[in-house]
Motif scaffolding. Structure first.
Motif, PDB file in Angstrom:
ATOM      1  N   PHE A 193     -10.248 -10.419  -2.579  1.00 61.63           N
ATOM      2  CA  PHE A 193     -10.731 -10.409  -1.375  1.00 61.63           C
ATOM      3  C   PHE A 193      -9.967  -9.353  -0.383  1.00 61.63           C
ATOM      4  CE2 PHE A 193     -10.507 -12.091   3.371  1.00 61.63           C
ATOM      5  CZ  PHE A 193     -11.993 -11.939   3.603  1.00 61.63           C
ATOM      6  N   ALA A 194      -8.726  -8.954  -0.640  1.00 58.07           N
ATOM      7  CA  ALA A 194      -7.962  -8.227  -0.229  1.00 58.07           C
ATOM      8  C   ALA A 194      -8.654  -6.759  -0.411  1.00 58.07           C
ATOM      9  CB  ALA A 194      -6.440  -8.330  -0.460  1.00 58.07           C
ATOM     10  N   ALA A 195      -8.817  -6.337  -1.715  1.00 60.19           N
ATOM     11  CA  ALA A 195      -9.501  -5.248  -2.175  1.00 60.19           C
ATOM     12  C   ALA A 195     -10.779  -5.001  -1.338  1.00 60.19           C
ATOM     13  CB  ALA A 195      -9.669  -5.320  -3.557  1.00 60.19           C
ATOM     14  N   LEU A 196     -11.582  -5.850  -0.920  1.00 65.51           N
ATOM     15  CA  LEU A 196     -12.711  -5.628  -0.321  1.00 65.51           C
ATOM     16  C   LEU A 196     -12.433  -4.974   0.871  1.00 65.51           C
ATOM     17  CD1 LEU A 196     -14.695  -8.817  -1.202  1.00 65.51           C
ATOM     18  CD2 LEU A 196     -14.904  -6.638  -2.334  1.00 65.51           C
ATOM     19  N   PHE A 197     -11.377  -5.198   1.602  1.00 60.42           N
ATOM     20  CA  PHE A 197     -11.253  -4.520   2.827  1.00 60.42           C
ATOM     21  C   PHE A 197     -11.192  -2.934   2.807  1.00 60.42           C
ATOM     22  CE2 PHE A 197      -9.169  -8.750   3.812  1.00 60.42           C
ATOM     23  CZ  PHE A 197      -9.449  -8.662   4.803  1.00 60.42           C
ATOM     24  N   TRP A 198     -10.966  -2.514   1.552  1.00 64.31           N
ATOM     25  CA  TRP A 198     -11.255  -0.818   1.504  1.00 64.31           C
ATOM     26  C   TRP A 198     -12.792  -0.541   1.986  1.00 64.31           C
ATOM     27  CZ3 TRP A 198      -9.296   3.589   1.849  1.00 64.31           C
ATOM     28  CH2 TRP A 198      -9.853   4.736   1.405  1.00 64.31           C
ATOM     29  N   LEU A 199     -13.691  -1.056   1.759  1.00 62.34           N
ATOM     30  CA  LEU A 199     -15.044  -0.834   2.172  1.00 62.34           C
ATOM     31  C   LEU A 199     -14.938  -0.549   3.795  1.00 62.34           C
ATOM     32  CD1 LEU A 199     -15.512  -2.175  -0.499  1.00 62.34           C
ATOM     33  CD2 LEU A 199     -17.944  -2.845   0.278  1.00 62.34           C
ATOM     34  N   ALA A 200     -14.140  -1.363   4.674  1.00 63.44           N
ATOM     35  CA  ALA A 200     -14.200  -1.380   5.944  1.00 63.44           C
ATOM     36  C   ALA A 200     -13.375  -0.114   6.179  1.00 63.44           C
ATOM     37  CB  ALA A 200     -13.686  -2.469   6.863  1.00 63.44           C
ATOM     38  N   GLN A 201     -12.430   0.181   5.439  1.00 66.78           N
ATOM     39  CA  GLN A 201     -11.502   1.404   5.851  1.00 66.78           C
ATOM     40  C   GLN A 201     -12.270   2.736   5.423  1.00 66.78           C
ATOM     41  OE1 GLN A 201      -8.135  -0.146   3.714  1.00 66.78           O
ATOM     42  NE2 GLN A 201      -6.768   0.363   5.128  1.00 66.78           N
ATOM     43  N   ALA A 202     -13.056   2.681   4.518  1.00 62.96           N
ATOM     44  CA  ALA A 202     -13.851   3.884   3.876  1.00 62.96           C
ATOM     45  C   ALA A 202     -14.663   4.179   5.095  1.00 62.96           C
ATOM     46  CB  ALA A 202     -14.333   3.610   2.635  1.00 62.96           C
ATOM     47  N   ALA A 203     -15.555   2.959   5.629  1.00 62.84           N
ATOM     48  CA  ALA A 203     -16.481   3.273   6.491  1.00 62.84           C
ATOM     49  C   ALA A 203     -16.096   3.871   7.695  1.00 62.84           C
ATOM     50  CB  ALA A 203     -17.190   1.805   6.840  1.00 62.84           C
ATOM     51  N   ALA A 204     -14.634   3.447   8.307  1.00 63.05           N
ATOM     52  CA  ALA A 204     -14.203   3.797   9.394  1.00 63.05           C
ATOM     53  C   ALA A 204     -13.852   5.290   9.536  1.00 63.05           C
ATOM     54  CB  ALA A 204     -13.010   3.171   9.902  1.00 63.05           C
ATOM     55  N   ILE A 205     -13.434   5.732   8.218  1.00 59.00           N
ATOM     56  CA  ILE A 205     -12.920   7.341   7.854  1.00 59.00           C
ATOM     57  C   ILE A 205     -14.287   8.100   7.893  1.00 59.00           C
ATOM     58  CG2 ILE A 205     -11.925   8.672   6.091  1.00 59.00           C
ATOM     59  CD1 ILE A 205     -10.189   6.445   5.253  1.00 59.00           C
ATOM     60  N   ALA A 206     -15.220   7.633   7.131  1.00 58.20           N
ATOM     61  CA  ALA A 206     -16.486   8.307   7.089  1.00 58.20           C
ATOM     62  C   ALA A 206     -17.202   8.382   8.429  1.00 58.20           C
ATOM     63  CB  ALA A 206     -17.451   7.664   6.104  1.00 58.20           C
ATOM     64  N   TRP A 207     -16.863   7.261   9.384  1.00 60.92           N
ATOM     65  CA  TRP A 207     -17.553   7.546  10.705  1.00 60.92           C
ATOM     66  C   TRP A 207     -17.031   8.390  11.579  1.00 60.92           C
ATOM     67  CZ3 TRP A 207     -15.686   5.749  15.623  1.00 60.92           C
ATOM     68  CH2 TRP A 207     -16.804   5.853  16.403  1.00 60.92           C
ATOM     69  N   LEU A 211      -5.164  -1.275  11.404  1.00 57.62           N
ATOM     70  CA  LEU A 211      -5.364  -2.825  11.557  1.00 57.62           C
ATOM     71  C   LEU A 211      -5.952  -3.473   9.977  1.00 57.62           C
ATOM     72  CD1 LEU A 211      -4.968  -5.141  13.312  1.00 57.62           C
ATOM     73  CD2 LEU A 211      -7.452  -4.987  13.989  1.00 57.62           C
ATOM     74  N   VAL A 212      -6.913  -2.888   9.511  1.00 59.18           N
ATOM     75  CA  VAL A 212      -7.448  -3.656   8.476  1.00 59.18           C
ATOM     76  C   VAL A 212      -6.455  -3.305   7.311  1.00 59.18           C
ATOM     77  CG1 VAL A 212      -9.246  -3.270   6.778  1.00 59.18           C
ATOM     78  CG2 VAL A 212      -9.751  -3.077   8.961  1.00 59.18           C
ATOM     79  N   GLY A 213      -5.766  -2.309   7.102  1.00 60.35           N
ATOM     80  CA  GLY A 213      -4.572  -2.146   6.079  1.00 60.35           C
ATOM     81  C   GLY A 213      -3.458  -3.030   6.405  1.00 60.35           C
ATOM     82  N   VAL A 214      -3.153  -3.322   7.600  1.00 56.36           N
ATOM     83  CA  VAL A 214      -2.149  -4.610   7.780  1.00 56.36           C
ATOM     84  C   VAL A 214      -2.471  -5.954   7.265  1.00 56.36           C
ATOM     85  CG1 VAL A 214      -0.734  -5.710   9.252  1.00 56.36           C
ATOM     86  CG2 VAL A 214      -0.975  -3.220   9.568  1.00 56.36           C
ATOM     87  N   ILE A 215      -3.760  -6.245   7.691  1.00 58.16           N
ATOM     88  CA  ILE A 215      -4.493  -7.407   7.173  1.00 58.16           C
ATOM     89  C   ILE A 215      -4.499  -7.465   5.715  1.00 58.16           C
ATOM     90  CG2 ILE A 215      -6.503  -8.702   7.362  1.00 58.16           C
ATOM     91  CD1 ILE A 215      -7.024  -7.968  10.131  1.00 58.16           C
ATOM     92  N   ARG A 216      -4.994  -6.219   5.048  1.00 55.60           N
ATOM     93  CA  ARG A 216      -5.039  -6.302   3.657  1.00 55.60           C
ATOM     94  C   ARG A 216      -3.717  -6.329   2.917  1.00 55.60           C
ATOM     95  NH1 ARG A 216      -7.203  -1.040   0.336  1.00 55.60           N
ATOM     96  NH2 ARG A 216      -7.038  -1.845  -1.598  1.00 55.60           N
ATOM     97  N   SER A 217      -2.940  -5.836   3.358  1.00 54.70           N
ATOM     98  CA  SER A 217      -1.616  -5.862   2.791  1.00 54.70           C
ATOM     99  C   SER A 217      -1.015  -7.365   2.880  1.00 54.70           C
ATOM    100  CB  SER A 217      -0.637  -4.952   3.624  1.00 54.70           C
ATOM    101  OG  SER A 217      -0.958  -3.687   3.423  1.00 54.70           O
ATOM    102  N   LEU A 218      -1.334  -8.225   4.033  1.00 57.53           N
ATOM    103  CA  LEU A 218      -0.771  -9.548   4.434  1.00 57.53           C
ATOM    104  C   LEU A 218      -1.685 -10.509   3.089  1.00 57.53           C
ATOM    105  CD1 LEU A 218      -0.497  -9.680   8.222  1.00 57.53           C
ATOM    106  CD2 LEU A 218       1.278  -9.518   6.274  1.00 57.53           C
TER     107      LEU A 218
END
Length: 545
Positions: free
Chosen positions: A16-30, A53-60
């Protein structure tokens, strides 16, 4: 497979933590698309905060998953060890197929620890491989079916080559563990017999054999590592080619040379960048799989070894309890057959033994005297017939041909950790066994492993003292107690055994006519053990003394 029964909640959290990268990639592309459309830095800050924020949540979440996974893995390994130990404890000491002490120690200590990387790294990666690439492929398909097709085309090549390499890795890992177990068993056996090796001047020869075993283990270990590096190189090659093909398609599509693959429209820079950011993540679980492929080979080999250790051997049979008022021991048409043998050792044996009787079992060597005592003690299963007794397992005492003496004090070797055996009971037992006058047998005297410090007769007296210290023992089974002793020592052992048997039941297997004559009656097994005969011995056929 036992390894897949481990709790997977931690692995689910890491996936589930690995799926947070999709949100991070979408934010970078946007953010990049916003800069291209001249929206200024005002559109970048929300994307940057989102990535942070998503990176912190992903790490936790990933740290939480790792902690849960480690605890569950440790608990699972402890459970497997517990099951293996229970299985070993319920196996008969008479089992000829039981694992050697060196092999069992290697499996429970070293190979069981090889399960930790398997559970912590391989199983979570395996789960991410099954979920993350498919989800990324589905998201990529939403923007470009051509890019998704490239990913899906490159992905099957990796598992195919990994499987080919994995077969060799598993076989090499199994041979490595077998070699390690054999070397541990060899070393343990030679350490036990170090005194004998020195007496025979065979220390150098033993060291040479140990050196050869070490070199063989080193070669097998290097072979496993070479296969692991090969699998990593294969995976990196195909994952790099897959990412490169996606980048080539996206680049030429944005330049206008490839006007297909995007559902009839052209990809924007943000959409193309989003696909490029997801492409390495598509292959990331597969690359991680390559890194932990050696853990899989070692883990599955360790699981197989644990299963073999758990399932190996002959289990202790369940004892049939006779109703109150019955004979102490009753055998009816009894036959006993060792595992792997087609013919029973003896058959057709019937016997009734009342409380307080003293019986001598005689016969030629190999006719089954020791087997009969082991069966009565509950160490061997009955092949045919019935065996019943009014005794509980703790009320049967055993004196074997070879007494095992543990490293420790004489008192500890007599009490054997039984809470009912106190210092006074140990002293009385030493007196009854005629060990009280032996200097090296006082309660606080230290003994070496295997009885170093005691003669053969003194070790036998120590076995008598173990039984004498426990008044709850009602039936004493003695297997050749006077064998290999001089006449004087044999007479002393006989007298001590008869004194120990007062008020108790004695069943003694012996070749000694003097010991047999000192008991109430005798029974010969010679006729029952002949394979071409099958006479039926009854209680009336037992010869009284």
């Amino acid at each position: 497979m036992l390894g897949h029964q481990a709790p997977r909640f931690g692995a689910i959290l890491q996936t589930f933590a690995a799926l947070f990268w999709l949100a991070q990639a979408a934010a970078i592309a946007w953010a990049v698309q916003s800069l291209l459309e001249n929206r200024g830095m005002a559109a970048v800050w929300p994307a940057a905060l989102t990535v942070l924020l998503v990176g912190v949540i992903r790490s936790l979440v990933e740290a939480w998953g790792g902690r849960v996974l480690y605890r569950s893995a440790r608990a699972h390994i402890s459970s497997l060890r517990h099951d293996a130990l229970i299985s070993l404890a319920t196996r008969s000491p008479q089992d000829t197929q039981r694992a050697s002490s060196g092999e069992a120690a290697s499996v429970l200590a070293e190979q069981a620890e090889a399960l930790l990387p398997y559970l912590l790294r391989y199983l979570p990666v395996q789960q991410r491989v099954m979920i993350l690439p498919l989800l990324i492929a589905a998201v990529t398909t939403w923007f470009s079916w051509m890019a998704a097709l490239v990913l899906l085309f490159a992905a099957p090549l990796i598992p195919m080559f990994m499987a080919l390499v994995g077969w060799q890795a598993k076989a090499a890992a199994e041979k490595q563990w077998v070699e390690a177990g054999a070397m541990n068993g060899f070393l343990l056996d030679r350490l036990r017999g170090l005194t004998t090796l020195r007496a025979l001047d065979a220390v150098e020869h033993t060291a040479e054999r140990l050196q050869n075993s070490t070199q063989s283990l080193r070669k097998r270990t290097m072979r496993v590592l070479r296969i692991a590096f090969l699998s990593s190189a294969v995976l990196e090659l195909f994952s790099a080619l897959g990412v490169a093909l996606v980048a080539v398609y996206v680049g030429f599509h944005l330049l206008g040379y490839l006007n297909f693959g995007a559902w009839g429209a052209r990809l924007s820079l943000g959409e193309g960048l989003f696909i490029l950011l997801l492409a390495p993540t598509f292959f990331e679980p597969l690359r991680e799989l390559s890194a932990v492929w050696h853990d899989r080979a070692a883990g599955t080999s360790a699981i197989d070894a644990m299963v073999r250790l758990t399932e190996r051997g002959v289990s202790l049979p369940e004892r049939r309890t006779a109703p109150p008022g019955s004979a102490l021991l009753s055998l009816s048409e009894l036959a006993v057959q060792h595992a792997g043998n087609q013919q029973p050792v003896f058959r057709g044996l019937s016997l009734i033994l009342q409380s307080g009787e003293h019986l001598a079992v005689t016969g030629t060597s190999g006719c089954g005297k020791s087997t009969l005592l082991a069966t009565i003690a509950g160490l061997l299963p009955v092949s045919a017939g019935n065996l019943s007794t009014t005794l509980k397992p703790g009320e049967i005492g055993w004196i074997g041909q070879r007494q095992h003496v543990f490293a420790g004090t004489v008192q500890a070797n007599i009490s054997l950790g039984r809470p009912t055996v106190d210092n006074a009971a140990v002293q009385q037992a030493l007196t009854l066994a005629r060990l009280h006058a032996v200097d090296q047998a006082h309660p606080r005297q230290m003994l070496g492993e295997g009885g170093v410090g005691l003669s053969g007769g003194e070790a036998l007296r120590l076995a008598l003292a173990r039984i004498a210290a426990d008044p709850s023992i009602q039936l004493i089974l003695a297997d050749e107690p006077t064998a290999h002793l001089d006449r004087q020592t044999a007479r002393e052992i006989t007298q001590a055994l008869l004194e120990l048997g007062r008020g108790r039941t004695l069943l003694v297997a012996t070749h000694d006519p003097a010991l047999a004559a000192a008991l109430d009656r005798q029974m010969s097994l010679d006729e029952l053990c002949l394979p071409h005969q099958n006479p039926r011995r009854t209680e009336e056929q037992l010869q009284p003394c």
